[in-house]
Design a protein around this motif. Structure first.
Motif, PDB file in Angstrom:
ATOM      1  N   UNK A 174      -2.388 -63.030  -3.218  1.00 26.96           N
ATOM      2  CA  UNK A 174      -3.567 -62.785  -2.199  1.00 26.96           C
ATOM      3  C   UNK A 174      -4.698 -62.697  -3.182  1.00 26.96           C
ATOM      4  N   UNK A 175      -5.873 -63.224  -2.447  1.00 27.97           N
ATOM      5  CA  UNK A 175      -6.991 -63.229  -2.969  1.00 27.97           C
ATOM      6  C   UNK A 175      -7.959 -61.862  -3.005  1.00 27.97           C
ATOM      7  N   UNK A 176      -8.606 -61.383  -3.986  1.00 32.20           N
ATOM      8  CA  UNK A 176      -9.223 -60.032  -3.998  1.00 32.20           C
ATOM      9  C   UNK A 176     -10.716 -60.379  -4.697  1.00 32.20           C
ATOM     10  N   UNK A 177     -11.365 -59.872  -4.170  1.00 37.34           N
ATOM     11  CA  UNK A 177     -12.939 -59.858  -4.421  1.00 37.34           C
ATOM     12  C   UNK A 177     -13.276 -59.047  -5.583  1.00 37.34           C
ATOM     13  N   UNK A 178     -14.016 -59.923  -6.470  1.00 41.28           N
ATOM     14  CA  UNK A 178     -14.382 -59.147  -7.464  1.00 41.28           C
ATOM     15  C   UNK A 178     -15.854 -58.932  -7.378  1.00 41.28           C
ATOM     16  N   UNK A 223     -13.891 -64.530  -5.867  1.00 46.51           N
ATOM     17  CA  UNK A 223     -12.714 -64.153  -5.428  1.00 46.51           C
ATOM     18  C   UNK A 223     -11.646 -64.562  -6.619  1.00 46.51           C
ATOM     19  N   UNK A 224     -10.456 -63.538  -6.823  1.00 41.15           N
ATOM     20  CA  UNK A 224      -9.714 -63.771  -7.705  1.00 41.15           C
ATOM     21  C   UNK A 224      -8.330 -63.624  -7.231  1.00 41.15           C
ATOM     22  N   UNK A 225      -7.491 -64.565  -7.782  1.00 41.58           N
ATOM     23  CA  UNK A 225      -5.979 -64.400  -6.973  1.00 41.58           C
ATOM     24  C   UNK A 225      -5.292 -63.272  -7.988  1.00 41.58           C
TER      25      UNK A 225
END
Length: 592
Positions: free
Chosen positions: A49-53, A59-61
């Motif tokens: 899933x993509x998570x926001x940094x 956005x990082x996987x």
């Protein structure tokens, strides 16, 4: 790195903290590739899933799970993962998430409860009994399926007949009945009441054989159910059984409306009611139900019940009923043809038998922790057993102490009141039966606590008296047999709550009778389910209703598929000996 098509996205809730709102994870299957030295391309699959940094503002996987090489994929492991994730969703969402590519998920309906009840309905042979009875065959509607739908509605989601028709059409998958109208429901009820005597006898014969019913003890009791009406029904001439007869007929004995005023067991003497009776076996199986006008006296009803069940191939039966049926006429009648009875006896009535029984000395024998018994010989034809419950005695003493304290507080200082004010206080206390029981008025008009009444009540704490005509039963068996009368009370409780006997939405007498008959059939099915599985109906229903059927449409047509059977589903169906529903319930090809 590549992503698989968007159809493979799954949304799962992720909670940030105990007090914050949840964030939705948009999970997908990620495919990454690498080449070997010989030039072969190998693909690896990962759940990500993509998570926001928030620091880098990008956005990082993030990889959640690695499946390994695609050509060595553990398919069974993936299936287990999908099943585990599906349990986090409700049945409709689980079906939608599993929808094959190119198909649209249309709707989801509960299947499990209706499937289970239909299996019991057919297992007990009620479907064949209803279909075989003359008077319930119509060309335009399957009366047997409609009647089953109404019974299933009582057990799963009780409602009016109009709402039941909507429920069948839109809210449940009912085997063999995709659609019904409220008019068909009313017509089916009319057919049902026309064959009531034959139906009840045929159902009893069938279940007595299949379930090997023990009918050596048969419990009978009555209740009442009221109607939110301003006026009672118009009085009609009726026979001794409460059935309507022609004016001037030889069997006519009284005039009464069906919904009429009487002594309410629900504490609603202000509303019209009907009286309902039920006979139950020692295992709680209801074998028959009756209903009478609301002003019918309980006392003589057990004679009618015994007469109507005389030809039911019953062997030696001991009738068990509470003290409302213990009249001398009833006792003589129940002993006809070798019958016997266990009846409650009124302790506070001041009868010769009750007073003599209480005066006898003797030790109690302990049957269970909360039941002690003592048989007393008072020279009568019947046997008398005094039952004592130590826990109930403690409760009775505590209640009496509280009432005496309240009474003492109310009359404290009343000697200084005027005669008029004291009479007013006396009138107020007389409206409270619990307090009035312990009030004494002196010859001079003074209010006192009746010490003699308090002492007399102390002798009765935790006790009840039984009368039995059977010389072969032990005192312990008499007490335990009477205690099983609670099965009827449990039946009334389930009739009024689980099956919603009340409110009744009908006005016509025949349809009120049919409504009560449907509730009886519903109670029969859920009791069989309970006694076979060892679980309560509420737990069985809650588990069964989690089994859904989903409808999918696509260019090739429409098909219905059920959700996966959980282990509790399989256990319940196995114990009831009901076959599991097929995975594909229905498939309809598209028309050209």
């Amino acid at each position: 790195m590549t992503r698989l098509p968007v159809d493979n996205f799954i949304e799962l809730p992720r909670y940030r903290s105990a007090h914050s709102r949840c964030t939705v994870w948009r999970v997908y299957v990620k495919a990454s590739t690498r080449k070997t030295r010989d030039g072969q391309t190998i693909r690896y699959l990962q759940l990500a899933h993509n998570e926001w940094d928030s620091v880098a503002k990008v956005s990082r996987t993030k990889v959640l799970y690695s499946f390994g090489r695609e050509d060595q994929l553990d398919v069974s492991g993936v299936r287990r993962l999908v099943d585990a994730l599906s349990r986090l969703l409700d049945p409709a969402d689980a079906l939608a998430a599993a929808a094959p590519a190119g198909l649209s998920f249309v709707e989801s309906r509960p299947l499990g409860g209706a499937w289970l009840l239909d299996g019991l309905w057919r297992q007990l042979g009620i479907d064949k009994i209803v279909t075989g009875l003359a008077g319930v065959r119509r060309r335009d509607v399957d009366v047997e399926r409609v009647l089953f739908a109404l019974v299933a509605n009582r057990a799963l989601k009780p409602s009016s007949k109009l709402a039941a028709a909507e429920w069948v059409c839109h809210d449940v998958h009912l085997p063999g009945l995709p659609f019904v109208t409220d008019d068909a429901c009313y017509r089916a009820m009319d057919d049902l009441i026309s064959v009531e005597p034959k139906l009840t006898r045929a159902v009893y014969d069938q279940i007595a054989d299949l379930l090997n019913l023990e009918v050596d003890l048969l419990f009978f009791d009555t209740t009442s159910t009221y109607f939110e009406l301003d006026e009672a029904d118009e009085p009609l001439w009726r026979d001794e059984h409460g059935e309507v007869v022609d004016d001037g007929a030889p069997t006519a004995v009284k005039q009464a409306g069906f919904r009429t005023y009487g002594k309410s067991k629900d504490g609603r003497d202000d509303l019209p009611q009907v009286v309902v009776g039920m006979a139950v076996t020692r295992t709680g199986i209801p074998v028959r139900v009756w209903c009478w006008p609301g002003n019918t006296n309980d006392s003589a009803l057990i004679r009618q019940v015994k007469t109507e069940m005389r030809d039911w191939n019953l062997a030696r039966v001991v009738w068990v009923a509470d003290r409302g049926f213990a009249s001398e006429a009833n006792r003589r009648f129940l002993q006809q043809a070798g019958g016997h009875y266990i009846l409650g006896e009124k302790l506070r009535a001041g009868t010769t038998e009750a007073d003599a029984a209480l005066a006898r000395q003797g030790r109690y024998a302990t049957v269970t922790d909360n039941l002690q018994v003592k048989e007393v010989n008072i020279g009568a034809d019947d046997r008398f057993v005094i039952c004592f419950n130590p826990e109930a005695a403690d409760r009775d003493a505590a209640v009496r102490a509280r009432l005496v304290a309240q009474l003492t507080d109310k009359i404290d200082g009343s000697d200084k009141l005027s005669v008029t004010k004291r009479a007013e206080l006396r009138g107020v206390i007389s409206t409270k039966p619990g307090l009035n029981r312990y009030l004494r008025v002196t010859p001079g008009g003074l209010l006192r606590v009746d010490a003699a009444a308090v002492k007399a009540e102390q002798r009765l704490d935790g006790k009840y008296l039984l009368r039995c005509s059977d010389p072969k039963l032990s005192a312990e068996d008499i007490a335990l047999g009477y205690k099983q009368l609670l099965e009827v009370e449990r039946g009334w409780r389930d009739m009024k709550t689980t099956l919603d006997l009340r409110p009744v939405y009908h006005r016509r007498e025949d349809r009120i009778r049919a409504h009560i008959l449907l509730c009886w059939l519903g109670l029969l099915l859920i009791r069989v389910a309970e006694t076979t599985t060892g679980r309560t109906w509420n737990k069985i229903r809650a588990e069964a209703e989690r089994l859904h059927v989903g409808v999918f449409t696509g260019p090739a047509g429409t098909f219905c598929q059920r959700t996966e059977l959980s282990q509790p589903h399989k256990t319940i169906l196995a114990r009831l000996k009901i076959t599991e529903p097929p995975r594909i319930i229905d498939a309809t090809p598209a028309t050209a």
